[in-house]
Design an enzyme around this catalytic site. Structure first.
Site, PDB file in Angstrom:
ATOM      1  N   ASP A 120      28.821 -34.106 -92.744  1.00 25.69           N
ATOM      2  CA  ASP A 120      28.834 -34.771 -94.042  1.00 25.69           C
ATOM      3  C   ASP A 120      29.919 -34.126 -94.877  1.00 25.69           C
ATOM      4  O   ASP A 120      30.346 -33.022 -94.571  1.00 25.69           O
ATOM      5  CB  ASP A 120      27.515 -34.487 -94.772  1.00 25.69           C
ATOM      6  CG  ASP A 120      26.433 -35.401 -94.285  1.00 25.69           C
ATOM      7  OD1 ASP A 120      26.754 -36.242 -93.459  1.00 25.69           O
ATOM      8  OD2 ASP A 120      25.283 -35.256 -94.720  1.00 25.69           O
ATOM      9  N   ASP A 172      21.737 -34.588 -94.570  1.00 31.19           N
ATOM     10  CA  ASP A 172      20.802 -34.107 -95.580  1.00 31.19           C
ATOM     11  C   ASP A 172      19.866 -35.200 -96.055  1.00 31.19           C
ATOM     12  O   ASP A 172      18.787 -34.927 -96.505  1.00 31.19           O
ATOM     13  CB  ASP A 172      21.566 -33.510 -96.768  1.00 31.19           C
ATOM     14  CG  ASP A 172      22.604 -34.491 -97.313  1.00 31.19           C
ATOM     15  OD1 ASP A 172      22.653 -35.617 -96.801  1.00 31.19           O
ATOM     16  OD2 ASP A 172      23.340 -34.123 -98.233  1.00 31.19           O
ATOM     17  N   ASP A 196      19.531 -39.920 -92.591  1.00 28.58           N
ATOM     18  CA  ASP A 196      20.280 -39.262 -91.513  1.00 28.58           C
ATOM     19  C   ASP A 196      19.377 -38.911 -90.340  1.00 28.58           C
ATOM     20  O   ASP A 196      19.857 -38.456 -89.308  1.00 28.58           O
ATOM     21  CB  ASP A 196      20.923 -37.961 -92.018  1.00 28.58           C
ATOM     22  CG  ASP A 196      22.079 -38.241 -92.960  1.00 28.58           C
ATOM     23  OD1 ASP A 196      22.709 -39.295 -92.789  1.00 28.58           O
ATOM     24  OD2 ASP A 196      22.337 -37.428 -93.849  1.00 28.58           O
TER      25      ASP A 196
END
Length: 1154
Positions: free
Chosen positions: A454, A775, A779
């Protein structure tokens, strides 16, 4: 255990209730039964029994706004009456159970039996004892005292077996303990937000009591059951309890039941806690599992024994349809394959075990034959009945020698080394901010070839600040002066930001003098609130004037909307909606924009395009996230249809566009450079717009200008990987992923698609091993699919943590690099241990074998062998598995799945040292007595006293192992084996400790260890020969490995050979290898038949000229059945089909399995 405590629990509570009946307006039982209802039933029940949720709050003596007073006596009383919020864990295995399990080892059992027989015989004095006719056994050397000591060997073997068992059990026990410590640490780290005495506080989940007012928000895992009091757009995923994947919308009047263990997928709200711990819905299920577990296990075992074979046949069908595998199995089979290392080790251990078995069998046969031929044929002795026990004693001695060879050959230290190494790494990784949830993830990480990370919070600091703004037709490159902004615009801006954001998001004064203000809650919103403060305005009064309860309707942020809107009622009864979100999405819905004097002017599509070019793209190219803030007014009547989102979120008026900076963490570029040097590709997957993403990627060093790489947006990515029908094609993904570095504006499904695409790709010769960071709640699928999933410890939602393998406690990308280092270190530690262990094995087996064949007696006695085995297995695994990692580990490429465990260099070292050791031992064995002028120990009769000759051999052997242990510290052919040796105190302690014990054994071991004390000069020679190992190590290092083409590597895990289903369920008892080999044999046999049938069919179809699709299809279905059985896919099948038709026309089954 579970049901035991729970029944106590209930009975205690029942007693308490009768006495505390008047304390609270409802009992635990009532609340519990209330929580079992769903939806409308629950609403009706609440209405009938209590009136409404506020009434329940009053009965529970709590305030929906202020929460509990939070005084200690009150909390204590609640815990007593309603129970605590924790579910008692299952009892761990006791030490005795572990000892019992360690005793199940086959080689140990054989040894025990042999030792007991030997013991029994030593106490049996046959009448023929004095009879000189019985063989050559009772030589005159033996006096009475020595004959009495015949039992010692048996006893010593038993003792050493006990030693081995205790050590193994102790290791298992400490591993279990560590694991429990880890679990409890993970549990302690989970906190939840509740309101107490009007203050919002975070408390550990275990501290939550009935009556607490808890704040739930997107991404939470609910820790207890409760009733929904107030909130907006709350949607819950209850699949963990109901199995239905649809999200359930919660509201006070339709479905207010919030259940523990379910996930908040959208929105936010408050609930009053009504049941905790064993009384909550999840708790009840756990209790049932705890009570039912034992009976289940018994049943399972029975069933297993009966239909082992049937299960074997059934397996592939099940896995092919993926249907009936029940949820409990799914939970255990978290990772589809065994970790790379375990696969290779299992294979290697089987190979070594087979070799050892063959050697030991040959040893026993040769000894027995030699003895019988020598006694009865050459010396023509008759077999006298009174001599039988003496002969039997000989045979038992031979048998013990055989078993000892086997014991030394089997590297039972291997699993131990892996465990120690992993456990040690996991413990140390805690210090490097990696909380490992699944042990093998740590080692898989060392093989990682790709990391999909990310951006926000991982590569960046997740501290958002507004640095540019476009307000009233002016693009400010820094925060504008408040006086330069029109007052009307300013008021709208402050209201839009203050009201249209979660009220839990705040900016608090810094903790330390001179530090930055603390950002609490959603970081993007914090950035916007910070902007309000920078404009010398205040958001608190606005929120006080419009409290959360008065908000008319909230459209919360989710990954589909990419915007958030809040509707309020103005004093004149009309409505106003504030909106904010990704600028390109919100601007598309704007038809007006506020000009310099705060009046809305028309905003046409071509104005928008100009704004994108002049404002948004320049901001994005500086790596800023652009957020657009807008509003819209609605008339009071007719009231708009709020559920028709498309009409509501339209015709907005843009107030301003801000550029938010999220600076790159200072340590990230260096960490990414390390990754790239270590052969790991870093890809960035983000929801930001593509220019922002590219700018940040360049800052981080993920992409370098001038390289050949791809940066795609989610839409474009999807367009490229899907065919006309909209299905994803692996071939198309293969064209993209090798060059893809940045995936922007991506949805969670894109992330999952990318990860799956890379993992399933056969584009490279090695299968890619992918790590993913995540997070958000969404996901979860990508984290589960990846080989290693990293969840963020700070920003991560509970759902993400549940799905992950490792939790990064500091959310920092550079911690991932540490994980890679530890993972590679585990792999190297195992290799070091193997190199050492196998040298010992080769030498000991050959010595015992040849010694037995030539001198009828192994030069290394059973007990000595066991001691060697113990130090070499257990202690060496401790010493070599605890080497700390060094930066140099990051200078090489990942090993990958098909790299053998034992490289050529290691093979060279193993064989090289074995040659040295064997030469010296055989020299000592055959001419040692002349060199040292001592009695020869060869051909000694049964029960004769230990000779100095054989003691010197034993001692030299151990000394060589000790010094070779130092050699084994390096496996890549480095010269300096002492490098960093003092950084590892465990290693030094163990080497010195082993040396000390060896002195004691030789000088005082006496009969049990078959040792006779040595003189100082003899000791010096032994140590000198041992030291020769270090010199010899240098000699070996000089020989170039490239010349030694004939050396085979071992322990390779081939591409297709993943691990059979059985081994996946570690809970299922391991099938022993022999049995599996048999099965594998049957399977290969079936497959052979299938293949012949298919080939005949293919030939026939060729003759008849018909299409060969039919034959192929049949073949693939047949092979698919037999293939999954052992998961050994056969390359020849694919080549057969390729030869017959172009790959595109392959039937799906064959293509899918190939």
């Amino acid at each position: 255990m579970g049901d035991m405590t729970n029944s106590d629990f209930y009975s205690k509570n029942q007693r308490n209730e009768s006495s505390h009946g008047g304390e609270f307006g409802c009992t635990m039982e009532e609340l519990r039964s209330l929580m079992e209802l769903r939806g409308t039933e629950a609403v009706v029940k609440i209405k009938e029994t209590y009136g409404d949720t506020d009434a329940i709050c009053r009965r529970l003596k709590t305030s929906p706004v202020e929460g509990l007073p939070g005084t200690a006596p009150d909390l204590e009383k609640r815990k007593q009456i309603f129970g605590q919020n924790f579910i008692p864990p299952k009892k761990p295995k006791t030490f005795l159970q572990l000892v019992w399990e360690a005793l199940q080892d086959v080689t140990l059992i054989i040894l025990e039996i042999a030792a007991i027989i030997s013991l029994g015989l030593s106490f049996y004095h046959p009448p023929g004892e004095s009879n000189e006719g019985c063989a050559t056994a009772q030589g005159g050397a033996e006096d009475e005292g020595e004959a009495e000591a015949g039992w010692i060997e048996g006893a010593a073997i038993l003792l050493s077996v006990i030693c081995v068992v205790l050590v193994t059990a102790f290791n298992d026990w400490s591993k279990e303990k560590q694991f429990r410590g880890l679990q409890s640490r993970i549990e302690q780290e989970q906190k939840f937000t509740v309101v107490r005495a009007g203050q919002v506080v975070q408390i550990p989940v275990a501290e939550i009591v009935v009556g607490d007012i808890a704040q739930v928000k997107y991404g939470d895992l609910l820790p207890a059951d409760g009733l929904f009091i107030q909130g907006n757009d709350l949607k819950i995923d209850e699949s963990s309890l109901t199995g239905e994947s649809d999200q359930v919308r919660k509201s006070v009047d339709k479905d207010p039941m919030l259940l523990s263990g379910t996930h908040v997928m959208e929105g936010s709200g408050r609930m009053v806690v009504t049941a905790v711990g064993v009384n909550s819905q999840t708790g009840i299920i756990f209790t049932l599992l705890g009570a039912g577990g034992e009976e289940e296990e018994k049943k399972d075992k029975k069933a297993k024994q009966q239909d082992g074979a049937a299960a074997m046949e059934m397996q592939p069908l099940k896995s092919a349809e993926g249907g009936d595998a029940d949820d409990k199995k799914k939970a255990n089979m978290h990772k589809k394959e065994k970790s790379v290392l375990q696969g290779k080790l299992t294979k290697l251990a089987v190979q070594i075990g087979k070799a050892g078995l063959v050697m030991s069998a040959i040893t026993v046969i040769i000894l027995v034959l030699y003895f019988t031929v020598d006694t009865f044929v050459v010396n023509k002795k008759p077999w006298l009945p009174e001599c039988t026990p003496v002969y039997v004693q000989y045979f038992v001695k031979f048998f013990i020698i055989g078993v000892t060879v086997l014991v030394v050959a089997v590297p039972e230290g291997l699993p131990l080394a892996v465990t120690i190494s992993l456990a040690y790494s996991v413990k140390k990784m805690m210090k490097d901010n990696n909380l490992v949830r699944h042990l093998d993830a740590c080692e898989t990480m060392g093989n990682a070839t790709a990391i999909c990370s990310d951006k926000t919070g991982t590569l960046t600091t997740n501290r958002m600040t507004v640095v540019q703004a476009y307000v009233g037709d002016i693009h400010y490159k820094e925060i504008p002066d408040p006086s330069s902004i029109n007052a009307k615009t300013m008021e709208l801006l402050v209201h839009a930001i203050a009201i249209n954001s979660a009220y839990t998001t705040k900016i608090l004064p810094p903790e330390k003098e001179g530090a930055l203000p603390r950002q609490v809650g959603n970081k993007t919103e914090c950035g916007l609130l910070g902007f309000v403060l920078d404009l010398k305005q205040d958001y608190e009064p606005v929120r006080a004037q419009m409290p959360e309860e008065k908000l008319y309707k909230v459209y919360t942020f989710n990954s589909v909307r990419k915007s958030m809107s809040t509707v309020i009622k103005l004093p004149d009864e009309s409505f106003r909606m504030y909106s904010k979100g990704a600028s390109e999405i919100v601007l598309k819905k704007c038809c007006k924009i506020l000009n310099g004097v705060g009046e809305p002017r028309v905003f046409r599509p071509r104005d928008r395009d100009e704004m994108v070019k002049k404002v948004i793209e320049p901001m994005a190219c500086d790596g800023l996230r652009t957020i657009c803030v807008a509003y819209r007014d609605f008339p009071s009547s007719p009231e708009p249809d709020w559920d028709n989102e498309n009409d509501i979120l339209n015709e907005l008026t843009c107030i301003c566009v801000v550029g938010i900076e999220d600076p790159v963490r200072p340590e990230v570029p260096e960490a990414i450079r390390k990754c790239q040097r270590a052969g790991i590709t870093v890809r960035m997957v983000t929801g930001d717009n593509i220019n922002t993403a590219r700018a940040i990627a360049i800052k981080c060093g993920i992409i370098h200008p001038g390289e050949d790489f791809l940066c795609l947006e989610g839409k474009e990515f999807n367009r490229r990987i899907r065919n006309e029908k909209g299905e994803i094609e692996q071939e198309r993904i293969d064209k993209i992923w090798p060059k893809l570095r940045v995936l922007a504006r991506s949805s969670p499904t894109d992330k999952h698609t990318l990860v799956k695409g890379i993992i399933d790709s056969t584009h490279t010769e090695q299968r890619q091993v992918v790590a993913v960071t995540g997070d958000g709640t969404n996901d979860g699928p990508a984290l589960k699919k990846a080989d290693v999933g990293f969840a963020m410890g700070i920003a991560g939602t509970d759902v993400a943590k549940e799905a992950s393998d490792i939790i990064l406690t500091d959310d920092n990308f550079s911690s991932i690099v540490k994980a890679v280092m530890w993972g590679r270190n585990v792999y190297d530690s195992i290799s070091k241990f193997l190199q050492f262990q196998l040298t010992v094995n080769v030498v000991a087996v050959i010595v015992a074998f040849t010694g037995a064949c030539i001198t009828q007696d192994s030069p290394l006695k059973a007990v000595q062998m066991l001691w060697v085995n113990l130090i070499m297995d257990t202690f060496a695994s401790l010493a070599l598995a605890t080497e700390p990692p060094t930066e140099t580990l990051l200078l090489r490429k990942p090993y990958g799945r098909n790299k053998p465990l034992i490289s050529r260099t290691m093979m060279k070292n193993i064989l090289g040292h074995a040659v040295y050791q064997l030469t010296l031992i055989f020299t000592l064995l055959f001419v040692g007595e002349k060199m040292f002028q001592i009695d020869s120990g060869r051909n000694a009769p049964l029960h004769s006293p230990p000779s100095e000759h054989y003691t010197i051999i034993f001692n030299t052997f151990v000394m060589m192992q000790l010094f070779n242990e130092i050699n084994a510290r390096k496996i890549h052919g480095e010269r300096n084996v002492f490098d960093g040796i003092f950084r590892n105190p465990i290693f030094c302690t163990i080497v010195l400790g082993t040396f000390a014990i060896q002195i004691v054994i030789v000088q005082f071991g006496g009969k049990p260890f078959s040792c006779s004390p040595l003189q100082l000069d003899q000791w010096m020679w032994c140590i000198f020969i041992g030291l020769g190992e270090l010199v010899w190590g240098q000699v070996i290092a000089t020989i170039p490995t490239s010349r030694l083409k004939f050396l085979k590597e071992a322990g390779r895990l081939t591409q297709k050979e993943e691990i059979p289903e059985e081994e996946l369920n570690e809970d299922v008892e391991e099938i022993d290898h022999a049995e599996r080999e048999l099965r594998r044999g049957q399977i290969l046999w079936f497959r052979g038949l299938n293949r012949i049938q298919t080939q005949i069919e293919v030939v026939n179809t060729f003759k008849s000229g018909a299409s060969f699709q039919g034959a192929l299809r049949r073949q693939s279905s047949v092979t698919s059945q037999s293939q999954d059985v052992a998961n050994l896919s056969s390359p020849s099948r694919v080549s057969l089909s390729n030869a017959l038709s172009s790959p595109t026309s392959l039937p799906p089954a064959a293509a899918g399995q190939g």
